[in-house]
Scaffold this motif. Structure first.
Motif, mmCIF file in Angstrom:
data_model
loop_
_atom_site.group_PDB
_atom_site.id
_atom_site.type_symbol
_atom_site.label_atom_id
_atom_site.label_comp_id
_atom_site.label_asym_id
_atom_site.label_seq_id
_atom_site.Cartn_x
_atom_site.Cartn_y
_atom_site.Cartn_z
ATOM 1 N N ASP A 105 45.524 47.287 41.111
ATOM 2 C CA ASP A 105 45.298 48.444 41.988
ATOM 3 C C ASP A 105 44.737 48.001 43.334
ATOM 4 O OD1 ASP A 105 46.170 50.203 40.009
ATOM 5 O OD2 ASP A 105 44.167 50.318 39.121
ATOM 6 N N GLY A 106 45.222 46.853 43.811
ATOM 7 C CA GLY A 106 44.799 46.347 45.114
ATOM 8 C C GLY A 106 43.463 45.641 45.115
ATOM 9 N N GLU A 107 42.774 45.600 43.966
ATOM 10 C CA GLU A 107 41.463 44.974 43.885
ATOM 11 C C GLU A 107 41.585 43.588 43.268
ATOM 12 O OE1 GLU A 107 38.468 45.967 44.926
ATOM 13 O OE2 GLU A 107 39.347 47.779 45.821
ATOM 14 N N PRO A 108 41.049 42.543 43.934
ATOM 15 C CA PRO A 108 41.093 41.195 43.353
ATOM 16 C C PRO A 108 40.092 41.068 42.210
ATOM 17 C CG PRO A 108 39.872 41.151 45.410
ATOM 18 C CD PRO A 108 40.422 42.543 45.266
ATOM 19 N N GLY A 109 40.408 40.202 41.270
ATOM 20 C CA GLY A 109 39.513 39.952 40.146
ATOM 21 C C GLY A 109 39.965 38.720 39.394
ATOM 22 N N GLN A 110 39.369 38.500 38.253
ATOM 23 C CA GLN A 110 39.683 37.303 37.483
ATOM 24 C C GLN A 110 39.608 37.619 35.998
ATOM 25 O OE1 GLN A 110 37.107 33.493 37.336
ATOM 26 N NE2 GLN A 110 38.495 33.148 39.058
ATOM 27 N N ARG B 299 35.051 40.879 33.078
ATOM 28 C CA ARG B 299 36.322 40.178 32.897
ATOM 29 C C ARG B 299 37.184 40.849 31.835
ATOM 30 N NH1 ARG B 299 33.183 35.531 32.790
ATOM 31 N NH2 ARG B 299 33.441 35.447 30.516
ATOM 32 N N GLU B 300 36.550 41.165 30.690
ATOM 33 C CA GLU B 300 37.347 41.686 29.593
ATOM 34 C C GLU B 300 37.775 43.137 29.838
ATOM 35 O OE1 GLU B 300 35.776 40.813 25.754
ATOM 36 O OE2 GLU B 300 35.834 38.647 26.111
ATOM 37 N N CYS B 301 36.978 43.897 30.556
ATOM 38 C CA CYS B 301 37.434 45.237 30.942
ATOM 39 C C CYS B 301 38.596 45.136 31.929
ATOM 40 C CB CYS B 301 36.282 46.029 31.552
ATOM 41 S SG CYS B 301 35.080 46.650 30.338
ATOM 42 N N ARG B 302 38.528 44.134 32.805
ATOM 43 C CA ARG B 302 39.639 43.915 33.743
ATOM 44 C C ARG B 302 40.894 43.500 32.986
ATOM 45 N NH1 ARG B 302 37.259 40.342 36.587
ATOM 46 N NH2 ARG B 302 36.141 41.865 37.857
#
Length: 304
Positions: free
Chosen positions: A274-279, A166-169
């Protein structure tokens, strides 16, 4: 002189009598018991560089630790005597430096008990190996030994990998935009309050802020128990800051939920990068958290 009897024979040099042997054995037994009592029944086979026997360590994060980014080094002492712990340091390549003990003090871990020692987690290091192995280094002492030991630290709830992701994202998102909880305006009972998000593009990338989740304490008017759609698109061409106003209401009005709140003001936010889902997670600051909890109590009609 009286006639001699068998047990009155002069002592010979053939060896001690049975009675003498019994006395000697009893004396040795008493000495062993005395030494055991003096050491509390504990042997001194622990090396100063290793943890004493029967001592184990693990790393956990409590719900109340999330906003402050603390973790707890859990020290369990299954030995017969107390363990005193001083300095504590956690080393993990997924963090940009050691996690060190918050309070400069000593803790006593009594026999048969577990003590949690809080450490402050530093910023994450990105990227980092997936198979990282954390260690803990601690200063310890017992009644008859002391040392500084380094041991492998288990993470039984596996909280570090998702926290690191999460924190890297969130760090990667910062290249495109700065997302913050910027303001809170309370409301009268029955009316939604206003929680404001400010999304400021940095001009270094593209991203999308998709939605924000309810918490165990707070939700959105018109969108109860579901995500509130945001759909804010950020581009690297100098887009102006965007302010989003969220109509917030309490999800529940149980007094004990507010009194025991740990994560009620920590919001999960869905993003695309970059088109990648995350949270990522957005947490209200301590001052704003206090204002929100006070408003919940007034909104729900809790007694003063």
């Amino acid at each position: 002189m009286r006639p001699g009897r068998p047990h009155d024979r002069p002592a010979t040099r053939r060896g001690p009598t049975r009675r003498a042997r019994r006395v000697a054995l009893a004396s040795c037994g008493a000495l062993v018991l005395l030494l055991t009592a003096c050491t509390g029944g504990q042997t001194t086979d622990a090396s100063p560089s290793t943890l004493p026997p029967h001592v184990s360590v693990e790393l956990r994060q409590l719900r109340s630790d999330v906003a402050s980014r603390w973790a707890q080094v859990m020290i369990t002492n299954d030995g017969p005597t107390a363990l005193v712990v001083g300095g504590v340091r956690v080393d993990d390549p997924r963090f940009d430096g050691p996690a060190e003990r918050i309070n400069d003090r000593e803790s006593t871990v009594r026999a048969g008990s577990t003590v949690a020692i809080p450490v402050q987690l530093p910023a994450v290091a990105c990227p980092a190996p997936d198979d990282a192995t954390p260690t803990v280094t601690l200063d310890w002492s017992t009644t008859d030994a002391s040392g500084t030991a380094t041991a492998r630290l288990t993470d039984p709830l596996s909280f570090v990998p998702p926290l690191h992701a999460r924190e890297c994202r969130a760090q990667a998102l910062e290249a495109a935009a700065d997302v913050t909880i910027s303001a809170f305006t309370p409301s009268a009972p029955g009316q939604p309050a206003d929680l404001s998000l400010t999304i400021t593009p940095t001009g270094d990338g593209d991203a999308k802020i998709v939605a924000i989740h309810s918490t165990n304490l707070l939700t959105w008017a018109g969108h109860p128990n579901v995500d509130y759609p945001l759909d804010v698109v950020i581009t690297g061409d100098g887009t102006a800051p965007v302010e989003v106003h969220l109509p917030m209401i309490p999800l529940r009005c149980d007094p004990h939920v507010v009194q025991e709140d740990k994560r009620g003001t920590v919001f999960n936010v869905d993003i695309e990068l970059d088109g990648e889902p995350g949270q990522i997670q957005l947490a209200a600051g301590e001052e704003m958290r206090g204002h929100i909890l006070t408003w919940v109590g007034q909104w729900c009609g809790f007694p003063n």
